[in-house]
Design an enzyme around this catalytic site. Sequence first.
Site, PDB file in Angstrom:
ATOM      1  N   TYR A 247      -1.707  -1.170  10.658  1.00 46.50           N
ATOM      2  CA  TYR A 247      -2.087  -1.432   9.279  1.00 46.50           C
ATOM      3  C   TYR A 247      -0.909  -1.125   8.364  1.00 46.50           C
ATOM      4  CZ  TYR A 247      -3.864  -1.450   4.636  1.00 46.50           C
ATOM      5  OH  TYR A 247      -4.097  -1.447   2.901  1.00 46.50           O
TER       6      TYR A 247
ATOM      7  N   SER B  64       0.650  -1.054  -0.002  1.00 48.30           N
ATOM      8  CA  SER B  64      -0.156   0.009   0.171  1.00 48.30           C
ATOM      9  C   SER B  64       0.716   1.053  -0.210  1.00 48.30           C
ATOM     10  CB  SER B  64      -0.824   0.058   1.265  1.00 48.30           C
ATOM     11  OG  SER B  64      -1.483   1.326   1.281  1.00 48.30           O
TER      12      SER B  64
HETATM   13  P1  NAD Z   1     -11.318  -6.048   0.340  1.00 46.97           P
HETATM   14  O1  NAD Z   1     -12.290  -6.157   1.721  1.00 46.97           O
HETATM   15  O2  NAD Z   1     -12.317  -6.434  -0.833  1.00 46.97           O
HETATM   16  O3  NAD Z   1     -10.365  -7.364   0.470  1.00 46.97           O
HETATM   17  C1  NAD Z   1      -9.654  -8.011   1.556  1.00 46.97           C
HETATM   18  C2  NAD Z   1      -9.970  -9.256   1.761  1.00 46.97           C
HETATM   19  O4  NAD Z   1      -9.077  -9.834   2.633  1.00 46.97           O
HETATM   20  C3  NAD Z   1     -11.253  -9.783   2.020  1.00 46.97           C
HETATM   21  O5  NAD Z   1     -12.135  -9.765   1.031  1.00 46.97           O
HETATM   22  C4  NAD Z   1     -11.038 -10.792   2.804  1.00 46.97           C
HETATM   23  O6  NAD Z   1     -11.461 -11.872   1.900  1.00 46.97           O
HETATM   24  C5  NAD Z   1      -9.418 -10.943   3.103  1.00 46.97           C
HETATM   25  N1  NAD Z   1      -9.457 -11.179   4.704  1.00 46.97           N
HETATM   26  C6  NAD Z   1      -9.372 -10.455   5.293  1.00 46.97           C
HETATM   27  N2  NAD Z   1      -9.230 -11.007   6.650  1.00 46.97           N
HETATM   28  C7  NAD Z   1      -8.805 -12.328   6.340  1.00 46.97           C
HETATM   29  C8  NAD Z   1      -8.554 -13.392   7.051  1.00 46.97           C
HETATM   30  N3  NAD Z   1      -8.455 -13.474   8.523  1.00 46.97           N
HETATM   31  N4  NAD Z   1      -8.530 -14.576   6.448  1.00 46.97           N
HETATM   32  C9  NAD Z   1      -8.730 -14.755   4.821  1.00 46.97           C
HETATM   33  N5  NAD Z   1      -8.912 -13.610   4.326  1.00 46.97           N
HETATM   34  C10 NAD Z   1      -9.145 -12.467   4.936  1.00 46.97           C
HETATM   35  O7  NAD Z   1     -10.666  -4.989   0.082  1.00 46.97           O
HETATM   36  P2  NAD Z   1      -9.429  -4.614  -0.850  1.00 46.97           P
HETATM   37  O8  NAD Z   1      -9.228  -3.030  -0.712  1.00 46.97           O
HETATM   38  O9  NAD Z   1      -9.509  -5.095  -2.119  1.00 46.97           O
HETATM   39  O10 NAD Z   1      -8.062  -5.193  -0.301  1.00 46.97           O
HETATM   40  C11 NAD Z   1      -7.242  -5.898  -0.816  1.00 46.97           C
HETATM   41  C12 NAD Z   1      -5.911  -5.575  -0.401  1.00 46.97           C
HETATM   42  O11 NAD Z   1      -5.537  -4.283  -0.968  1.00 46.97           O
HETATM   43  C13 NAD Z   1      -5.499  -5.583   1.164  1.00 46.97           C
HETATM   44  O12 NAD Z   1      -4.252  -6.180   1.370  1.00 46.97           O
HETATM   45  C14 NAD Z   1      -5.440  -4.283   1.509  1.00 46.97           C
HETATM   46  O13 NAD Z   1      -4.723  -3.886   2.329  1.00 46.97           O
HETATM   47  C15 NAD Z   1      -4.870  -3.722   0.042  1.00 46.97           C
HETATM   48  N6  NAD Z   1      -4.849  -2.329  -0.150  1.00 46.97           N
HETATM   49  C16 NAD Z   1      -6.434  -1.703  -0.267  1.00 46.97           C
HETATM   50  C17 NAD Z   1      -6.402  -0.358  -0.719  1.00 46.97           C
HETATM   51  C18 NAD Z   1      -7.469   0.257  -0.789  1.00 46.97           C
HETATM   52  O14 NAD Z   1      -7.626   1.519  -1.056  1.00 46.97           O
HETATM   53  N7  NAD Z   1      -8.618  -0.335  -1.148  1.00 46.97           N
HETATM   54  C19 NAD Z   1      -5.096   0.377  -0.868  1.00 46.97           C
HETATM   55  C20 NAD Z   1      -4.119   0.058  -0.581  1.00 46.97           C
HETATM   56  C21 NAD Z   1      -3.907  -1.449  -0.403  1.00 46.97           C
END
Ligand code: NAD
Length: 306
Positions: A211, A198
Amino acid sequence: MSNQDTDNTRTDQLTFQNPVTRYPSISPPKQDQPEPGLDRDLEPETDRGEFSYRGTGRLEGRKALITGADSGIGAAVASGFAREGADVALNSLPEEQADAEEVCRIIEAAGRKAVQLPGDLTDVGFCSELADRAAEALGGLDIVVNNAGRQIAVEALEELSEEQWTRTYETNIRAIFLVTKAALRHLPAGSAIINTTSVQAYSPSPTLVDYASTKAAINNFTKGLAQQLAPKGIRVNAVAPGPFWTPLQVSAGQPKEALPEFGKSTPIGRAGQPTELAPAYVFLASPESSYVIGETLNVNGGMPTP
Ligand code: NAD
Ligand code: MG
């Protein structure tokens, strides 16, 4: 996005267009979902590529395991991989079944195999067997995308519990270590490992100290492991998203009052849609990036990074 929205924005990622206006600048209403949130209940809906990602055969015959593949970024990556010709094993939490089924539908519509492997990545035993189960179901494994993550905003360190700290670290970084270690039994030369980090790794928000520090750890882990595995022909890289509109943001990932402004302070002026990340993962997974190793590819609407 809703059908009405997609009618206006249904250009694929290969069409020449203005990135500023490719998607509208959204002002999400204040909303709340219990952790983990569902794409099904997100307002406004996101574009995870169903009507906008065009494959060009870049992952033909590949076999991918993706964690957090039910929603948001992972769902867009899973859909993109399938359109590029890969079979996909999807991990998510059991309570995300509705979202996971939707992604499987898109993968199967692309003529590829979709295998659901629900389970909790804070469980050491589950992490250690996940890659075995993916390889067995797909008949091999050559891409691992460590994408699952949790993000819970807490205003003050005094309010940040040890339990939350530990759970964030277990989900975001320990699981990457465990899943990757077990996957090495299966990955042949030519394989790719891609970790989702991120922009928070370099520009931590004051409310996300647990985080953001896991994301810095993921960047570092990626660069170290990349050197270890390069001689074996296994490439390790990371993708660092900026603000993308996903269920993570409404399941306590952001303070509620911040939602209407989400993503607007980027140079491009809007939040990203998950499908805009898929090409970065496809590039790092495909053989065309053969000399790209230990890299963090920033996809963040123009925010400067080190
Ligand atoms: P999202 O909620 O759609 O995806 C996160 C997923 O993590 C969930 O769908 C879930 O299946 C999984 N998860 C969480 N805890 C878990 C556990 N204990 N066991 C199994 N699975 C688990 O949100 P997203 O934004 O698509 O996130 C995906 C990745 O992108 C994450 O690593 C997040 O940190 C990263 N990210 C997101 C953003 C953003 O702005 N959305 C920015 C930077 C990084
Ligand atoms: Mg989800």
